[in-house]
Design a protein around this motif. Sequence first.
Motif, PDB file in Angstrom:
ATOM      1  N   SER A   1       0.845  -1.194   0.000  1.00  0.00           N
ATOM      2  CA  SER A   1       0.000   0.000   0.000  1.00  0.00           C
ATOM      3  C   SER A   1       0.883   1.248   0.000  1.00  0.00           C
ATOM      4  N   HIS A   2       0.289   2.367  -0.360  1.00  0.00           N
ATOM      5  CA  HIS A   2       1.097   3.546  -0.659  1.00  0.00           C
ATOM      6  C   HIS A   2       1.444   4.409   0.554  1.00  0.00           C
ATOM      7  N   ALA A   3       0.786   4.219   1.701  1.00  0.00           N
ATOM      8  CA  ALA A   3       1.046   5.103   2.841  1.00  0.00           C
ATOM      9  C   ALA A   3       1.097   4.317   4.150  1.00  0.00           C
ATOM     10  N   HIS A   4       2.122   4.609   4.954  1.00  0.00           N
ATOM     11  CA  HIS A   4       2.337   3.867   6.206  1.00  0.00           C
ATOM     12  C   HIS A   4       2.765   4.814   7.314  1.00  0.00           C
ATOM     13  N   ILE A   5       2.297   4.536   8.531  1.00  0.00           N
ATOM     14  CA  ILE A   5       2.763   5.236   9.725  1.00  0.00           C
ATOM     15  C   ILE A   5       3.575   4.232  10.555  1.00  0.00           C
ATOM     16  N   LEU A   6       4.796   4.602  10.885  1.00  0.00           N
ATOM     17  CA  LEU A   6       5.622   3.811  11.796  1.00  0.00           C
ATOM     18  C   LEU A   6       5.656   4.567  13.120  1.00  0.00           C
ATOM     19  N   ALA A   7       5.024   4.008  14.133  1.00  0.00           N
ATOM     20  CA  ALA A   7       4.896   4.698  15.419  1.00  0.00           C
ATOM     21  C   ALA A   7       5.641   3.947  16.514  1.00  0.00           C
ATOM     22  N   GLY A   8       6.361   4.695  17.336  1.00  0.00           N
ATOM     23  CA  GLY A   8       7.093   4.088  18.444  1.00  0.00           C
ATOM     24  C   GLY A   8       7.968   5.114  19.123  1.00  0.00           C
TER      25      GLY A   8
ATOM     26  N   LYS B   1       9.961   4.323  -9.132  1.00  0.00           N
ATOM     27  CA  LYS B   1       9.262   4.537  -7.871  1.00  0.00           C
ATOM     28  C   LYS B   1       9.940   5.644  -7.073  1.00  0.00           C
ATOM     29  N   LYS B   2       9.181   6.182  -6.120  1.00  0.00           N
ATOM     30  CA  LYS B   2       9.684   7.251  -5.269  1.00  0.00           C
ATOM     31  C   LYS B   2       9.151   7.034  -3.848  1.00  0.00           C
TER      32      LYS B   2
ATOM     33  N   GLU C   1      -3.848  10.677  -0.091  1.00  0.00           N
ATOM     34  CA  GLU C   1      -5.033   9.882  -0.374  1.00  0.00           C
ATOM     35  C   GLU C   1      -4.985   9.285  -1.783  1.00  0.00           C
ATOM     36  N   GLU C   2      -4.541  10.083  -2.746  1.00  0.00           N
ATOM     37  CA  GLU C   2      -4.489   9.628  -4.134  1.00  0.00           C
ATOM     38  C   GLU C   2      -3.144  10.013  -4.767  1.00  0.00           C
ATOM     39  N   PRO C   3      -2.075   9.336  -4.369  1.00  0.00           N
ATOM     40  CA  PRO C   3      -0.754   9.690  -4.910  1.00  0.00           C
ATOM     41  C   PRO C   3      -0.591   9.190  -6.351  1.00  0.00           C
ATOM     42  N   MET C   4       0.432   9.710  -7.003  1.00  0.00           N
ATOM     43  CA  MET C   4       0.794   9.208  -8.330  1.00  0.00           C
ATOM     44  C   MET C   4       1.233   7.750  -8.189  1.00  0.00           C
ATOM     45  N   PRO C   5       1.038   6.927  -9.218  1.00  0.00           N
ATOM     46  CA  PRO C   5       1.498   5.529  -9.159  1.00  0.00           C
ATOM     47  C   PRO C   5       2.999   5.464  -8.868  1.00  0.00           C
ATOM     48  N   GLY C   6       3.362   4.543  -7.978  1.00  0.00           N
ATOM     49  CA  GLY C   6       4.779   4.364  -7.658  1.00  0.00           C
ATOM     50  C   GLY C   6       5.311   5.283  -6.579  1.00  0.00           C
TER      51      GLY C   6
END
Length: 343
Positions: A21-28, A87-88, A111-116
């Motif tokens: 998936s295109h978006a992630h939160i790493l919390a800690g 990709k970026k 919410e709606e990023p460019m592909p990659g």
Amino acid sequence: MIGFFKLRERFLKAIKNDTLSHAHILAGPDGIGKSLLAETVAREILGFGNRDSVDIVRVRPEKSIITVNQVREVVLEASLKPYEGYKKVIIFYEADKIGQEAQNALLKTIEEPMPGVFFFLLAENEMFMAETIRSRCHLHKLLPMDDGEMDAFLTEYIPSFNEKEKKRFEEESLKLSLSGKKGKVEPQRSLTLTAEEKKKVISCARGIPGKAEEIVLAGLRDEGLSQSFLLLRKLSDRKKMRTPSYHEVLAALEIFTEMDLIQVFDDFIYAVNAILKKKSLDEEVFLLDSLKGEVESLSTDLTFRTLEKYLEVFYELRKYIGLGVNINKETVLSSLLLRLAEV
């Protein structure tokens, strides 16, 4: 990289199957390894091995906040094609410091990023981010490492540090020699850690690699916990003397003001719980020599009721460092110290 094996495996599998998936939160907590994990996964996404790439975009706070202008630059960057591949990856460090206006500016892109295009938002507390942002990201909470993982981390960290120090010293010495200028190069530092010392570090690091590094570099001393125990000692002495003076307790304000507020709260609560554990179970939490004696002494001097009252004060005032509360740091600390002195 040590730790988070299952999470890394999930990331690698998703990258291989092109299902990430295109978006992630790493919390800690600070020092847990969010940055290293994000950088490792970013390189896997780009497929460039261990080398860096201009297609990894890193965003850090300007002073105390990630501004709307920074986010607008990111939005523009996210609309451009990658420079090296297909990709970026955009990494927000301290994403819980993205301002509200900046979060609004980021929302559409995340919410709606460019592909990659992939986003990683690193935060100590994801609750400081708007629900609109959080709901569009996969949340991954990084938990403290176990003792085995911490042992492996320290086993890897010591030689790695020494190698970097050797390289730094050689490069700086060569640079100074070639410049023809007079000067001194900071001496090469070499770390060693016995098996017993390693156990002592792990006992205080709380499963956080960054905390273990701090303790090792400080000569097997945990400054935050030491200050918490010093405050507890002052509070205990004040109760013994039955004096109305607040001076000794309030003197801690200057020291704590220079520290991270959340860290002050966490260190003190951890210290009190260690004393409670010693009183109730006669178990040692800390193995560091500088802290063992304090736990032993304070567990005798302070009653269960007093220690529990201290915790009540901290938990009650913790709401003032929570989500959306804008309050002066010194105000919180002054109130905290006065309340503790009145217990």
